[in-house]
Structure formats: structure tokens, C-alpha cells
Design an enzyme around this catalytic site. Structure first.
Site, short mmCIF file in Angstrom:
data_model
loop_
_atom_site.label_atom_id
_atom_site.label_comp_id
_atom_site.label_asym_id
_atom_site.label_seq_id
_atom_site.Cartn_x
_atom_site.Cartn_y
_atom_site.Cartn_z
N ALA A 80 1.80 -6.06 -2.32
CA ALA A 80 2.03 -7.54 -2.31
C ALA A 80 1.41 -8.44 -1.04
O ALA A 80 2.01 -7.81 0.15
CB ALA A 80 3.32 -7.91 -2.48
N HIS A 88 -3.48 -12.75 8.94
CA HIS A 88 -4.80 -12.24 8.19
C HIS A 88 -4.95 -11.81 6.84
O HIS A 88 -5.35 -10.63 6.57
CB HIS A 88 -5.38 -10.97 9.24
CG HIS A 88 -4.10 -9.88 9.21
ND1 HIS A 88 -2.91 -10.26 9.54
CD2 HIS A 88 -3.93 -8.59 9.13
CE1 HIS A 88 -2.24 -9.32 9.88
NE2 HIS A 88 -2.74 -8.33 9.18
O1 LIG Z 1 0.85 -5.36 1.92
C1 LIG Z 1 0.77 -6.04 3.05
N1 LIG Z 1 0.49 -5.66 4.33
C2 LIG Z 1 0.71 -6.71 5.04
N2 LIG Z 1 0.30 -6.27 6.53
C3 LIG Z 1 0.42 -4.89 6.73
C4 LIG Z 1 -1.02 -4.27 6.54
O2 LIG Z 1 -1.22 -3.98 5.07
C5 LIG Z 1 -0.88 -2.77 7.15
O3 LIG Z 1 0.14 -1.90 6.82
C6 LIG Z 1 -1.04 -2.91 8.76
O4 LIG Z 1 -1.99 -3.99 9.21
C7 LIG Z 1 -1.19 -1.72 9.63
O5 LIG Z 1 -2.11 -1.20 9.23
C8 LIG Z 1 0.92 -8.11 4.95
N3 LIG Z 1 0.75 -9.08 5.96
O6 LIG Z 1 0.29 -8.83 6.99
O7 LIG Z 1 1.67 -10.24 5.69
C9 LIG Z 1 1.03 -8.28 3.47
O8 LIG Z 1 1.43 -9.52 3.19
N4 LIG Z 1 1.31 -7.37 2.78
#
Ligand SMILES: O=c1[nH]c(NC[C@H](O)[C@H](O)[C@H](O)CO)c([N+](=O)[O-])c(=O)[nH]1
Length: 153
Positions: A80, A88
Site C-alpha cells: 500500500a 517520494h
Molecule cells: O509500501 C510503502 N513503502 C513506503 N516507503 C518505504 C519503501 O517502500 C522502502 O521500504 C524504503 O524506502 C526502504 O527501502 C511508503 N512511503 O514512503 O510512504 C508507502 O506509502 N508504502
């Protein structure tokens, strides 16, 4: 005309699920929907394996690894990504989307895309419950159908 179409019969299918933990109040419901759909279509819990990842950005790598084992008839990617809280948003959602599509083609194993990309948390909740359907359940149905279709070629 020869018609090929995958049946919605999950009996005997080995299914992998890649479950993202970020926004787990939402992704947990996607998982419930996916599992419920797999069971209703005849899958056995013994034939379902769940791999948990930190976030949607990590889904493609885990999904590709699962598919590469050759042990699964299909993989379901659940996550999600919510714009409201994601500075980002585009990067995470785009990479998750492109990564799952590439992993599917690279491995030739169906990897159903059950990653919600919404503007608000409310939209995500509505697509992870019963109101506007459950994206996890829809992804599970796609996985079952594609696994059966590919076995017909
Ligand atoms: O699955 C998600 N990952 C998110 N970030 C984490 C990303 O998927 C990685 O786990 C992280 O960047 C480390 O690699 C989200 N946001 O940043 O809000 C999100 O809304 N959903």
C-alpha cells in the site's frame, strides 16, 4: 476457434505471497482478502507461503526470488503506497509497479499486482475492505486464473 482461459480453480496450486509491512493496517487486510479468495477457490493453506518485506519498494526483489525458485504456480504482491504520507510517492509506486511487471516477464511466473497506490488513506481503506472490493482478493483471483491459463499453453 480454440479458446484458452484459466479456470478460477486454486486446488493443487502452490502460491507465494509477498507482503509489504509499510501501512500494515491496510496490507494486513489485503492479505486477509487474498488468503480468503485462495481458500474459497480450493487452495490449501499448506500450499501458501508468505514472504514479508519492509515496504513496497522491496516487493519486486522478493517476488522475483520466489518466482525463480520454480516452486510456485503464481506469486501475489501486496502493498500500500499512499501519496498523502509519501514524499517520494511516485518513486516507490513506480518502482514497485515496474519491478513486479519485470519480475513476471523475467521469470515467466504470474506475479499478481496487489499494490494499492492511492492519494489518501481513506481510499486505501476502501480498497482493502468490502466497500470497493479488496485489491488483495482481486490479485489472488488474477493469480489463480493466470497460473491455470499458462498451464494451457
Ligand atoms: O509500501 C510503502 N513503502 C513506503 N516507503 C518505504 C519503501 O517502500 C522502502 O521500504 C524504503 O524506502 C526502504 O527501502 C511508503 N512511503 O514512503 O510512504 C508507502 O506509502 N508504502
Amino acid at each position: 476457434i480454440t479458446e484458452l482461459e484459466g479456470e478460477l480453480d486454486a486446488s493443487g496450486l502452490s502460491v507465494g505471497i509477498v507482503l509489504s509491512r509499510f501501512n500494515d493496517l491496510i496490507t494486513g487486510k489485503l492479505f486477509d482478502g487474498a488468503l480468503d479468495t485462495l481458500m474459497r477457490h480450493g487452495a490449501s493453506e499448506d500450499d501458501v507461503t508468505v514472504a514479508r518485506v519492509p515496504g513496497s519498494f522491496e516487493i519486486p526483489q522478493a517476488a522475483k526470488r520466489m518466482a525463480e525458485t520454480g516452486e510456485y504456480d503464481a506469486v501475489i504482491a501486496l502493498g500500500a503506497v499512499i501519496r498523502g504520507e509519501t514524499p517520494h510517492f511516485e518513486y516507490v509506486s513506480n518502482e514497485a509497479t515496474k519491478g513486479v511487471a519485470k519480475a513476471t516477464l523475467d521469470t515467466d511466473v504470474p506475479i499478481a499486482f496487489g499494490v494499492l497506490t492511492t492519494d489518501t488513506t481513506e481510499q486505501a481503506i476502501n480498497r482493502a475492505g468490502v466497500k470497493q472490493g479488496n485489491k488483495g482478493s482481486e490479485a489472488a483471483e488474477s493469480a489463480i486464473e493466470m497460473a491455470n491459463l499458462l498451464s494451457e499453453f
